[in-house]
Scaffold this motif. Structure first.
Motif, PDB file in Angstrom:
ATOM      1  N   HIS A   1      -0.614  62.562  14.867  1.00 15.48           N
ATOM      2  CA  HIS A   1      -0.707  61.348  14.469  1.00 15.48           C
ATOM      3  C   HIS A   1      -0.504  61.278  12.818  1.00 15.48           C
ATOM      4  CE1 HIS A   1      -2.423  57.450  14.120  1.00 15.48           C
ATOM      5  NE2 HIS A   1      -2.990  57.576  13.020  1.00 15.48           N
TER       6      HIS A   1
ATOM      7  N   GLN B   1       3.144  58.894  12.082  1.00 20.56           N
ATOM      8  CA  GLN B   1       3.130  58.061  10.722  1.00 20.56           C
ATOM      9  C   GLN B   1       3.896  58.398   9.630  1.00 20.56           C
ATOM     10  OE1 GLN B   1      -0.817  58.747   9.113  1.00 20.56           O
ATOM     11  NE2 GLN B   1      -1.524  56.979   9.939  1.00 20.56           N
ATOM     12  N   GLU B   2       4.483  59.713   9.508  1.00 22.32           N
ATOM     13  CA  GLU B   2       5.756  60.204   8.719  1.00 22.32           C
ATOM     14  C   GLU B   2       6.912  59.659   9.394  1.00 22.32           C
ATOM     15  OE1 GLU B   2       7.173  64.388   6.820  1.00 22.32           O
ATOM     16  OE2 GLU B   2       5.407  64.436   8.063  1.00 22.32           O
TER      17      GLU B   2
END
Length: 431
Positions: free
Chosen positions: A122, A126-127
């Protein structure tokens, strides 16, 4: 200061540079394996493994890993690149045994817990999302994937949402066992470190490291393709990269290419900065770059500018390429050499920079290279050699074009190529 190197029976290499005037040590494990060593189904797994190494071992939880190093004022981190991965720490000299113990623990006894893996996936998603939302990240990612089309060397290090979500602990272990082996690892320390003591610590703590790979290494040979990528976005500026095939680390022209990049766009005194930014005010950022890999390279020019300035900007950049292929002043080369030398010497003032410098040389060349030898290599670079190299780089290889933003006014890649073809004819006339 002195550099010492020991190769252990396991295949591990230990290198130190003692800086007795310091109280701290920068040390780490550098692995000759990165995103380029992934299979098609492993895209992004090298980066995910780097994250997962800190998420718990057989004797430490993720929190304990962080707390133990920070309890003594140290720090630990990691990084993944195309051809290498590194895990490193900075600590005071009395805590070298702790740093080695933690690095060995995370590299040999990570548990790769399912719940931790789910959370870290997760985080990486996001990265990836943040990178997609950052135009200057996108333009560089697409620059690489366009220059080396459909090849692992050109793929984003982060992977894709689909590949990252698909990985299992067993897949990660498979990649680790194939690539994190003793003969691919170099342990480097710079600062207040004793070589013999570090060798004993490494020999003891890294005893569980695999000595040899399982025979299923990924064999990849890069082929520069060139090409074009344009992405229209509603932005205030255009992020732009124009590139050409560069030179590998071991190629004769590698250091000449580095000097050429400096002459063209290596600082405020460079040609591109002075002509494009200072004299004409056509962009707020412009510079040249040269990335070398083990078997290829890429030379690029990056600019960030407003949409209204793009039509004038491209011809000015191309004109600078023509000019550098016709004439280079000795003073420009001397300035570039001075900057290179300053970077070498300044690295000696930072244990972290020096450790990284030593590790890079060991992985690329199998030995440390004295500063005097590096400067000798640069001493042989003449104006004639740079003009010759410029002609071959800019006029004899396909163009790579990557652009993100309001790109409607950007010149067609065929028109850019035609202007450089004219440059080839000019070079022939000069020759």
């Amino acid at each position: 200061m002195s550099v010492e190197c020991t190769r252990l029976e396991s295949g591990l290499t230990v290198v130190t540079e003692t800086m007795p005037h310091l109280e701290s040590v920068a040390l780490g494990v550098w692995i000759k394996s990165g995103s380029r060593d992934e299979t098609a189904s492993e895209h992004g797994i090298a980066h995910l493994l780097e994250h997962m190494a800190f998420k718990g071992t057989a004797k430490r939880t993720a929190r304990q890993i962080a707390e133990e190093i920070e309890n003594v004022g140290g720090e630990v981190n990691a990084a993944t690149s195309v051809e290498t991965t590194s895990y490193y720490a900075r600590i005071l000299k009395d805590h070298v045994p702790l740093a080695i113990d933690i690095l060995a623990d995370i590299l040999t006894h990570s548990v790769l817990d399912e719940n931790e893996l789910l959370r870290e996936k997760h985080v990486i998603l996001q990265e990836i999302g943040a990178a997609i939302d950052t135009p200057d990240d996108v333009v560089f990612d697409k620059f690489s994937s366009t220059a080396f089309r459909d090849q692992t060397i050109g793929r984003s290090i982060l992977g894709t949402p689909e590949t990252v979500q698909s990985f299992t602990p067993d897949q990660i272990r498979s990649y680790l066992q194939r690539n994190y082996t003793a003969e691919k690892m170099t342990i480097v320390a710079a600062g207040a470190v004793d070589h013999d003591t570090l060798v004993r610590l490494v020999d003891d703590r890294f005893s569980d490291i695999l000595h040899t790979p399982d025979g299923s290494e990924v064999e990849t040979t890069a082929t520069y393709t060139g090409g074009e990528y344009r992405e229209k976005r509603d932005l205030m500026d255009v992020q732009l990269l124009i590139g050409f095939e560069g030179r590998a680390y071991h190629a004769r022209d590698f250091y000449a290419s580095q000097i050429l990049a400096n002459v063209l766009g290596g600082g405020m005194s460079s040609r591109l900065f002075q002509e494009v930014r200072e004299h004409r005010g056509l962009c707020y950022s412009v510079y040249a770059l040269h990335w070398g890999f083990s078997d290829t390279g890429i030379f690029g020019i990056h600019a960030a500018t407003g949409q209204e300035d793009v039509p004038e900007l491209i011809p000015v950049i191309l004109n600078e390429l023509h000019k550098v292929a016709e004439r280079v002043d000795v003073s420009e080369i001397e300035r570039a050499r001075a900057q290179f030398r300053a970077g070498l010497l300044m690295a000696h003032e930072s244990p972290a920079a020096r450790a990284s410098q030593i590790a890079r040389q060991m992985l690329l060349y199998g030995r440390t290279i004295p500063n005097e030898e590096l400067m000798d290599r640069l001493a042989g670079i003449t104006p004639e050699r740079l003009t010759d190299l410029s002609g071959r780089l800019f006029f004899d290889t396909p163009i790579t074009l990557s652009a993100v933003g309001p790109v409607d006014t950007l010149m067609a890649v065929e028109d850019i190529a035609s202007k450089l073809t004219t440059g080839r004819e000019r070079q022939a006339a000069i020759g």
